[in-house]
Scaffold this active site. Structure first.
Site, PDB file in Angstrom:
ATOM      1  N   GLU A   1       0.831  -1.201   0.000  1.00 30.56           N
ATOM      2  CA  GLU A   1       0.000   0.000   0.000  1.00 30.56           C
ATOM      3  C   GLU A   1       0.868   1.254   0.000  1.00 30.56           C
ATOM      4  O   GLU A   1       0.650   2.185  -0.789  1.00 30.56           O
ATOM      5  CB  GLU A   1      -0.915  -0.003   1.222  1.00 30.56           C
ATOM      6  CG  GLU A   1      -1.728   1.277   1.403  1.00 30.56           C
ATOM      7  CD  GLU A   1      -2.508   1.296   2.712  1.00 30.56           C
ATOM      8  OE1 GLU A   1      -3.098   2.350   3.010  1.00 30.56           O
ATOM      9  OE2 GLU A   1      -2.526   0.271   3.430  1.00 30.56           O
TER      10      GLU A   1
ATOM     11  N   GLY B   1       1.302  33.535  -6.730  1.00 28.69           N
ATOM     12  CA  GLY B   1       0.940  34.694  -5.943  1.00 28.69           C
ATOM     13  C   GLY B   1      -0.509  34.659  -5.515  1.00 28.69           C
ATOM     14  O   GLY B   1      -1.029  33.627  -5.090  1.00 28.69           O
TER      15      GLY B   1
END
Length: 385
Positions: free
Chosen positions: A244, A341
């Site tokens: 996993e 930004g």
């Protein structure tokens, strides 16, 4: 954008290209829908038609047996388009299908694998509980024998695909047997009496991948639905965790690649101070850091999955791979927001989703702290765990 060639051979390269073309065509247009309403059932059938769920399954049961590296490649490309879909795919194809394929009886494989592979059935794993997360062996879900059958009573928590799965591999403790020896793995079908799933949990990220509690109220499981009598349930559980972690580590790779897919065109087009953002050295330095985090994590994840395909012990290195990939993905997602930004902080761009989704991988399949503990203990004792 050209990337480092890992030279996995034509079959895996073609698989990678096939999955990405599928993702661009079928998944990318549905990302907003997936985030709001979950994964449409038709996508499971489409993935089944491509054979994506059976890459670790023998051809005798309809699989291709390409292995864990192939599954990681699929996981990366699906997660590149939608991390939620990638996570749900891993819960189905690795946590459920792979474990059933490895440990199920012949009758169980013949009964369930065809539907799981073609997408008509969706699978899940039920391991965690409210009081058994990092301490996963400390299970309280009780399995009581009733003649030749079993009756399950209790709850599970944090179950990926819990709202949509048709069958679950469920770990429970045999009544009156303490410790690891009392754990057994069962297959529970959704329509069985005494079983139900709770309301989907409202999460920070991975919003398109449903996570729910499961409830068992004297839920009768026939003896034929015991996953295996050949080994203890805890052996199945612990071996499954290694595979996993190895395959799930490719989810963060997909998120990092998606960040690069988003940021590089942006800094080429966005103008500030009369020139593209990408011409500023500080921006280029951040791009370099993002790419370095992505490729270094990818090299380790792919190496660990290759070792799994060769049958080598991978527990320590699988924990290392997902530790590195997960923490790198969170940082790369943060960098992508910074480079965009104000735009990166809005939901008009996908970077905020990348960050929310990436954080899950520092928690699921063992937290970063648990991974460090396991790695350190393994190195100190000079043995795999």
């Amino acid at each position: 954008m050209p990337m480092l060639n890992f030279a996995h051979g034509d079959d895996l390269e073609q698989l990678s290209q096939l999955v990405w073309r599928f993702a661009q065509r079928e998944i990318v247009p549905q990302v907003a829908q997936i985030e709001q309403h979950g994964i449409d059932r038709s996508l499971w059938a489409a993935m089944g038609a491509l054979g994506l769920s059976g890459v670790t399954v023998s051809p005798a049961y309809g699989g291709s047996e390409l292995g864990y590296l192939a599954q990681a490649i699929i996981m990366e490309q699906l997660s590149r388009a939608s991390a939620s879909l990638g996570l749900s795919y891993a819960a189905h194809a690795n946590l459920c299908v792979n474990q059933l394929s490895r440990y199920g009886s012949e009758a169980i494989k013949q009964r369930f694998l065809p539907g799981l592979l073609d997408g008509s059935l969706i699978g899940a794993l039920a391991m965690s509980e409210v009081g058994a997360g990092s301490d996963v062996v400390n299970l309280s879900l009780k399995a009581t024998t009733t003649g030749s059958d079993y009756s399950l009573s209790g709850e599970k928590m944090w179950i990926t695909n819990g709202a949509i799965a048709d069958l679950f591999i469920v770990y429970a403790r045999l009544d009156n047997i303490a410790g690891a020896a009392g754990i057994k793995a069962f297959i529970v079908e959704r329509d069985v009496a005494g079983f139900s799933s709770g309301r989907a949990i409202d999460k920070l990220g991975m919003r398109g991948s449903t996570t729910t509690p499961l409830y068992f109220d004297q839920c009768v499981v026939p003896a034929a639905n015991v996953l295996t009598d050949q080994t203890t349930g805890v052996a199945v559980l612990m071996s499954g965790l290694a595979y996993e972690r190895a395959v799930l580590a490719a989810g963060p790779l997909g998120i990092m690649r998606a960040c690069l897919d988003t940021v590089i065109p942006y800094v080429r087009e966005r103008q500030q101070f009369g020139k593209p953002l990408g011409e500023f050295e500080l921006v280029q330095a951040k791009l370099a850091d993002m790419y370095s985090r992505y490729t270094s994590a990818k090299a380790l994840v792919y190496a660990v999955c290759g070792a799994a395909d060769r049958g080598e012990p991978i527990s320590r290195d699988a924990a290392t791979a997902i530790l590195l990939a997960a923490e790198n993905a969170t940082q790369v997602a943060l960098d992508s927001i910074q480079l965009l930004g104000g735009n990166g902080y809005t939901s008009d761009y996908p970077c905020e989703r990348f960050l929310r989704d990436a954080k899950l991988y520092e928690i699921g399949a063992g937290t970063s702290e648990i991974r460090r503990m396991l790695i350190g203990r393994s190195l100190y004792s000079n043995r795999d765990f």
